[in-house]
Design a protein around this motif. Structure first.
Motif, PDB file in Angstrom:
ATOM      1  N   VAL A 184      -9.323  -8.731  -4.377  1.00 33.52           N
ATOM      2  CA  VAL A 184      -8.029  -7.676  -4.646  1.00 33.52           C
ATOM      3  C   VAL A 184      -7.607  -8.214  -4.229  1.00 33.52           C
ATOM      4  O   VAL A 184      -7.012  -8.635  -2.497  1.00 33.52           O
ATOM      5  N   LYS A 185      -5.914  -8.790  -4.751  1.00 30.48           N
ATOM      6  CA  LYS A 185      -4.659  -9.579  -4.216  1.00 30.48           C
ATOM      7  C   LYS A 185      -4.279  -8.471  -3.195  1.00 30.48           C
ATOM      8  O   LYS A 185      -3.027  -8.864  -2.192  1.00 30.48           O
ATOM      9  N   ASP A 186      -3.420  -7.180  -4.251  1.00 35.87           N
ATOM     10  CA  ASP A 186      -3.311  -6.009  -3.954  1.00 35.87           C
ATOM     11  C   ASP A 186      -3.934  -4.417  -3.740  1.00 35.87           C
ATOM     12  O   ASP A 186      -4.029  -4.202  -5.063  1.00 35.87           O
ATOM     13  N   LEU A 187      -3.878  -4.323  -2.770  1.00 40.49           N
ATOM     14  CA  LEU A 187      -5.330  -2.853  -2.551  1.00 40.49           C
ATOM     15  C   LEU A 187      -4.638  -2.066  -2.589  1.00 40.49           C
ATOM     16  O   LEU A 187      -5.143  -1.446  -3.481  1.00 40.49           O
ATOM     17  N   ALA A 188      -3.098  -1.358  -2.309  1.00 39.51           N
ATOM     18  CA  ALA A 188      -2.739  -0.533  -2.882  1.00 39.51           C
ATOM     19  C   ALA A 188      -2.588  -0.567  -3.929  1.00 39.51           C
ATOM     20  O   ALA A 188      -3.062   0.668  -5.077  1.00 39.51           O
ATOM     21  N   ALA A 189      -2.480  -1.563  -4.728  1.00 37.95           N
ATOM     22  CA  ALA A 189      -1.927  -1.227  -6.422  1.00 37.95           C
ATOM     23  C   ALA A 189      -3.519  -1.377  -7.273  1.00 37.95           C
ATOM     24  O   ALA A 189      -3.253  -0.613  -8.087  1.00 37.95           O
ATOM     25  N   SER A 190      -4.290  -2.006  -6.471  1.00 39.02           N
ATOM     26  CA  SER A 190      -5.349  -2.014  -7.026  1.00 39.02           C
ATOM     27  C   SER A 190      -6.361  -0.401  -6.673  1.00 39.02           C
ATOM     28  O   SER A 190      -7.059   0.011  -7.737  1.00 39.02           O
ATOM     29  N   ILE A 191      -5.763   0.288  -6.058  1.00 42.32           N
ATOM     30  CA  ILE A 191      -6.135   1.463  -6.062  1.00 42.32           C
ATOM     31  C   ILE A 191      -5.847   2.581  -7.077  1.00 42.32           C
ATOM     32  O   ILE A 191      -6.609   3.300  -7.312  1.00 42.32           O
ATOM     33  N   ARG A 192      -4.503   2.204  -7.019  1.00 46.14           N
ATOM     34  CA  ARG A 192      -4.249   2.947  -8.350  1.00 46.14           C
ATOM     35  C   ARG A 192      -4.250   2.843  -9.127  1.00 46.14           C
ATOM     36  O   ARG A 192      -4.364   4.004  -9.913  1.00 46.14           O
ATOM     37  N   PHE A 193      -4.655   1.392  -9.542  1.00 45.50           N
ATOM     38  CA  PHE A 193      -5.100   1.205 -10.783  1.00 45.50           C
ATOM     39  C   PHE A 193      -6.836   1.949 -11.209  1.00 45.50           C
ATOM     40  O   PHE A 193      -6.819   2.528 -12.145  1.00 45.50           O
ATOM     41  N   TYR A 194      -7.378   1.944 -10.673  1.00 42.65           N
ATOM     42  CA  TYR A 194      -8.816   2.340 -10.710  1.00 42.65           C
ATOM     43  C   TYR A 194      -8.705   3.758 -10.041  1.00 42.65           C
ATOM     44  O   TYR A 194      -9.018   4.523 -11.144  1.00 42.65           O
ATOM     45  N   GLU A 195      -7.989   4.709  -9.754  1.00 48.03           N
ATOM     46  CA  GLU A 195      -7.710   5.702  -9.703  1.00 48.03           C
ATOM     47  C   GLU A 195      -7.027   6.343 -11.002  1.00 48.03           C
ATOM     48  O   GLU A 195      -8.271   7.255 -11.786  1.00 48.03           O
ATOM     49  N   ALA A 196      -6.143   5.371 -11.772  1.00 45.73           N
ATOM     50  CA  ALA A 196      -5.960   5.549 -12.720  1.00 45.73           C
ATOM     51  C   ALA A 196      -7.082   5.479 -14.642  1.00 45.73           C
ATOM     52  O   ALA A 196      -7.277   5.878 -15.177  1.00 45.73           O
ATOM     53  N   ILE A 197      -8.190   5.054 -14.093  1.00 43.82           N
ATOM     54  CA  ILE A 197      -8.684   4.667 -14.841  1.00 43.82           C
ATOM     55  C   ILE A 197      -9.962   5.415 -14.236  1.00 43.82           C
ATOM     56  O   ILE A 197     -10.871   5.726 -14.806  1.00 43.82           O
ATOM     57  N   GLY A 198      -9.740   6.641 -13.742  1.00 41.18           N
ATOM     58  CA  GLY A 198     -10.574   7.636 -13.174  1.00 41.18           C
ATOM     59  C   GLY A 198     -11.629   7.860 -12.226  1.00 41.18           C
ATOM     60  O   GLY A 198     -12.406   8.272 -11.482  1.00 41.18           O
ATOM     61  N   CYS A 199     -11.598   6.461 -11.275  1.00 40.03           N
ATOM     62  CA  CYS A 199     -11.859   6.327 -10.242  1.00 40.03           C
ATOM     63  C   CYS A 199     -11.501   7.462  -8.979  1.00 40.03           C
ATOM     64  O   CYS A 199     -10.102   7.722  -9.375  1.00 40.03           O
ATOM     65  N   GLN A 200     -12.726   7.936  -7.777  1.00 41.87           N
ATOM     66  CA  GLN A 200     -11.820   9.325  -6.997  1.00 41.87           C
ATOM     67  C   GLN A 200     -12.207   7.659  -5.953  1.00 41.87           C
ATOM     68  O   GLN A 200     -13.404   7.702  -5.328  1.00 41.87           O
ATOM     69  N   LYS A 201     -10.968   7.784  -4.420  1.00 34.76           N
ATOM     70  CA  LYS A 201     -11.226   7.267  -3.598  1.00 34.76           C
ATOM     71  C   LYS A 201     -11.715   8.059  -2.328  1.00 34.76           C
ATOM     72  O   LYS A 201     -11.862   8.610  -2.514  1.00 34.76           O
ATOM     73  N   ASN A 202     -13.050   7.721  -2.416  1.00 38.14           N
ATOM     74  CA  ASN A 202     -13.822   7.879  -1.181  1.00 38.14           C
ATOM     75  C   ASN A 202     -12.538   7.014   0.477  1.00 38.14           C
ATOM     76  O   ASN A 202     -13.023   6.196   0.433  1.00 38.14           O
ATOM     77  N   GLU A 203     -12.446   7.958   1.338  1.00 39.25           N
ATOM     78  CA  GLU A 203     -11.510   8.350   2.650  1.00 39.25           C
ATOM     79  C   GLU A 203     -13.017   7.317   3.612  1.00 39.25           C
ATOM     80  O   GLU A 203     -12.454   6.440   4.664  1.00 39.25           O
ATOM     81  N   GLN A 204     -13.893   7.840   3.553  1.00 39.70           N
ATOM     82  CA  GLN A 204     -14.932   7.680   4.099  1.00 39.70           C
ATOM     83  C   GLN A 204     -14.778   6.152   4.745  1.00 39.70           C
ATOM     84  O   GLN A 204     -15.142   5.343   5.987  1.00 39.70           O
ATOM     85  N   PHE A 205     -15.264   5.132   3.675  1.00 35.81           N
ATOM     86  CA  PHE A 205     -15.678   3.853   3.166  1.00 35.81           C
ATOM     87  C   PHE A 205     -14.340   2.670   3.091  1.00 35.81           C
ATOM     88  O   PHE A 205     -14.548   2.435   2.354  1.00 35.81           O
ATOM     89  N   SER A 206     -13.119   3.543   3.318  1.00 37.40           N
ATOM     90  CA  SER A 206     -11.981   2.718   2.895  1.00 37.40           C
ATOM     91  C   SER A 206     -11.194   2.264   4.379  1.00 37.40           C
ATOM     92  O   SER A 206     -11.011   3.387   5.018  1.00 37.40           O
ATOM     93  N   ASP A 207     -11.057   1.520   3.940  1.00 35.99           N
ATOM     94  CA  ASP A 207      -9.104   1.788   5.206  1.00 35.99           C
ATOM     95  C   ASP A 207      -8.538   0.221   5.262  1.00 35.99           C
ATOM     96  O   ASP A 207      -7.992   0.267   3.702  1.00 35.99           O
ATOM     97  N   GLU A 208      -7.542  -0.467   5.968  1.00 30.42           N
ATOM     98  CA  GLU A 208      -6.498  -1.037   5.096  1.00 30.42           C
ATOM     99  C   GLU A 208      -7.222  -2.690   4.350  1.00 30.42           C
ATOM    100  O   GLU A 208      -6.703  -3.580   4.285  1.00 30.42           O
ATOM    101  N   ASN A 209      -7.944  -2.804   4.675  1.00 34.19           N
ATOM    102  CA  ASN A 209      -9.354  -4.260   3.862  1.00 34.19           C
ATOM    103  C   ASN A 209      -9.602  -3.880   3.227  1.00 34.19           C
ATOM    104  O   ASN A 209     -10.503  -4.694   1.807  1.00 34.19           O
ATOM    105  N   ALA A 210     -10.307  -2.448   2.540  1.00 34.14           N
ATOM    106  CA  ALA A 210     -11.685  -2.381   1.358  1.00 34.14           C
ATOM    107  C   ALA A 210     -11.132  -1.064   1.196  1.00 34.14           C
ATOM    108  O   ALA A 210     -10.557   0.567   1.547  1.00 34.14           O
ATOM    109  N   ALA A 211     -11.562  -0.326  -0.036  1.00 30.87           N
ATOM    110  CA  ALA A 211     -11.530   0.728  -0.513  1.00 30.87           C
ATOM    111  C   ALA A 211     -13.033   0.728  -1.633  1.00 30.87           C
ATOM    112  O   ALA A 211     -12.988   0.391  -2.920  1.00 30.87           O
ATOM    113  N   SER A 212     -13.245   2.541  -1.427  1.00 31.88           N
ATOM    114  CA  SER A 212     -14.733   2.376  -2.442  1.00 31.88           C
ATOM    115  C   SER A 212     -13.998   3.456  -3.434  1.00 31.88           C
ATOM    116  O   SER A 212     -13.615   4.902  -2.638  1.00 31.88           O
ATOM    117  N   MET A 213     -13.652   3.457  -4.514  1.00 30.13           N
ATOM    118  CA  MET A 213     -14.092   3.484  -5.710  1.00 30.13           C
ATOM    119  C   MET A 213     -14.989   3.753  -6.698  1.00 30.13           C
ATOM    120  O   MET A 213     -15.490   3.307  -7.206  1.00 30.13           O
TER     121      MET A 213
END
Length: 139
Positions: A11-40
């Motif tokens: 993904v080019k914009d991690l923050a925008a992608s996180i918002r998008f994937y939350e909007a389609i029903g995913c939940q972010k797993n903070e344990q496996f997320s950081d500034e380089n990756a998000a586990s949705m």
């Protein structure tokens, strides 16, 4: 442990992608997320790993495909109803994606729409009436 699927998506914009994937029903797993990756988390067995291009590049020597220009995969997502197919497609469009990148498929026993995420990855939310589908295959 059940068999699981982890889809690693650049993904080019991690923050925008996180918002998008939350909007389609995913939940972010903070344990496996950081500034380089998000586990949705999509379900108990399916997780979208969103990786910045720089981080994704550490896993492959191949260039990252521009999913707006080329299709490498189609990701089908089962839904519980036709309305749920419409809901996720509209939510994707409202969250920065693009709805109906392909024509809707209305086959009576099956209903499919498509949407693309902000990076162009294509999803196919679909509903199928399994009893009608098995009857259709018997005829």
């Amino acid at each position: 442990m059940p068999k699981m699927i982890f889809l690693n998506l650049p993904v080019k914009d991690l923050a925008a992608s996180i918002r998008f994937y939350e909007a389609i029903g995913c939940q972010k797993n903070e344990q496996f997320s950081d500034e380089n990756a998000a586990s949705m988390v999509w379900s108990d067995t399916i997780v979208f790993q969103l990786l910045t291009h720089e981080y994704f590049s550490t896993f492959t020597s191949k260039p990252i495909a521009d999913a707006h220009e080329r299709t490498g995969m189609l990701i089908a997502l089962s839904r519980d109803s036709r309305a749920a197919v419409d809901e996720i497609t509209e939510a994707a469009a409202a969250a920065g994606g693009r709805a109906d990148v392909s024509e809707r498929q209305e086959l009576g026993f099956m209903y499919v729409r498509t949407f693309a995420d902000p990076d162009g990855h294509i999803f196919e939310p679909m509903w199928m009436d399994m009893s009608a589908a098995s009857g259709a295959s018997e005829g």
